[in-house]
Design a protein around this motif. Structure first.
Motif: not given
Ligand SMILES: Nc1ncnc2c1ncn2[C@@H]1O[C@H](COP(=O)(O)OP(=O)(O)O)[C@@H](O)[C@H]1O
Ligand SMILES: [Mg+2]
Length: 308
Positions: A15-26, A43-50, A214-217
């Motif tokens: 996150p731009p202001r620090g803190g724990a990373p957001f894990v899209v997939f693992d 589902h949308s947002g789970c990381g397919k396009s990434t 579904n994400g995260p993870n």
């Protein structure tokens, strides 16, 4: 023959202001054989396009590797043709010039006539005959998407990466282009990785359908093997007894199991080896223990309560 291997792929954002990373997939692991058509559904947002962008060499993974034809993917290449979710055309170039730009990069020494012929063949294939000289602003959304499809196909890549390529098309055009894609794949043994949200499209086109939780993870929860004959056609596919078991399995995953999986994966789930399933068919027969196999190879008859 294995063509593409993805091992331990992870994408996280700090996150731009620090803190724990957001894990899209693992721990995303899968492989694609040469000539295989693989769809990914989730589902949308789970990381397919990434994932697709990492395969294309347009995005970097936070961990893991992608190996294509024995080499690690590092940066984009004309070996991989991409159709993006948005059309990603150059707005100042006509439909034909957009395709030509890619074809010229691919075959630097080809004659003007040859380049023109290739461009026209693929523009005709996607139904854009007569609109070759229009600029993207003069084309409808579906027409722009078709130029993007023609451009990816025209470079005849070793691997096609398709990100919901037919979503913006009307049903008739979608059907025509799906059929063309099937024909091209059958003729050229094209290897394809495709994202779709349309389960019928996945069953028509894919040999394997990867279900992403579904994400995260997010993870590849399951790999559904398409057991329909490969020469299937849209008009008769629903008459095959395997069709509804596969379709119901995919829909059930999207409607309920994807959420359950995210909350509590099955105890025996190993992301390095996502289970392969064949809905509608009995699970593969368990291997016969060696102790029961006679020297000449035939299994011993073992019948409970037998007098022998
Ligand atoms: N630059 C970024 N910073 C933070 N999160 C991002 C960024 N880019 C993408 N994401 C997140 O990554 C996730 C996966 O996106 P995407 O691969 O487009 O999903 P899909 O194609 O499955 O809909 C989304 O939750 C999105 O919010
Ligand atoms: Mg997407």
């Amino acid at each position: 023959m294995e063509f593409l291997r993805v091992e331990g792929l992870k994408k996280s954002f700090v996150p731009p202001r620090g803190g724990a990373p957001f894990v899209v997939f693992d721990e995303v692991n899968f492989s694609i054989d040469k000539g295989e058509f693989v769809c990914i559904v989730g589902h949308s947002g789970c990381g397919k396009s990434t994932i697709l962008n990492i395969l294309a060499g347009l995005d970097e993974a936070s961990a893991g590797v992608v190996i294509m034809a024995g080499r690690e993917v590092a940066g984009p290449s004309l070996d991989r043709g991409v159709v993006f979710q948005g059309h990603a055309l150059m707005p100042w170039l006509s439909a034909k010039k957009n395709v030509e730009f890619a074809v010229k990069s691919r075959w630097r020494d080809a004659s003007r006539a040859k380049i023109g012929e290739i461009c026209q063949r693929y523009l005709d294939m996607v139904g854009l005959t007569g609109s070759e000289d229009k600029k993207p602003a003069e084309l409808s959304g579906g027409m722009k998407q078709r130029v993007g499809i023609a451009r990816a196909f025209a470079i005849e890549p070793k691997m096609l990466l398709l990100d919901e390529p037919f979503g913006a098309l009307d049903a008739l055009t979608r059907g025509v282009i799906q059929d063309e894609l099937l024909k091209i794949c059958a003729a050229t043994h094209q290897t394809v990785f495709m994202i779709t949200h349309d389960v019928d499209e996945a069953i028509l086109l894919a040999d394997k359908i990867m279900l992403m939780s579904n994400g995260p993870n997010a993870r590849i929860a399951e790999i559904v093997v398409n057991t329909l004959p490969r020469d299937r056609s849209r008009n008769t596919i629903h008459k095959d007894p395997q069709y509804y078991p596969i379709r119901n399995h995919l829909v059930d995953f999207l409607v309920s199991r994807s959420k359950e999986f995210t909350e509590q994966p099955p105890a025996d789930y190993d992301p390095r080896h996502p289970p392969q399933v064949t809905p509608g068919l009995p699970p593969a027969a368990p291997a016969i223990p060696l102790s029961l196999v006679q020297p000449h190879g035939a299994p011993s008859p073992v019948v409970a309560g037998s007098k022998n």
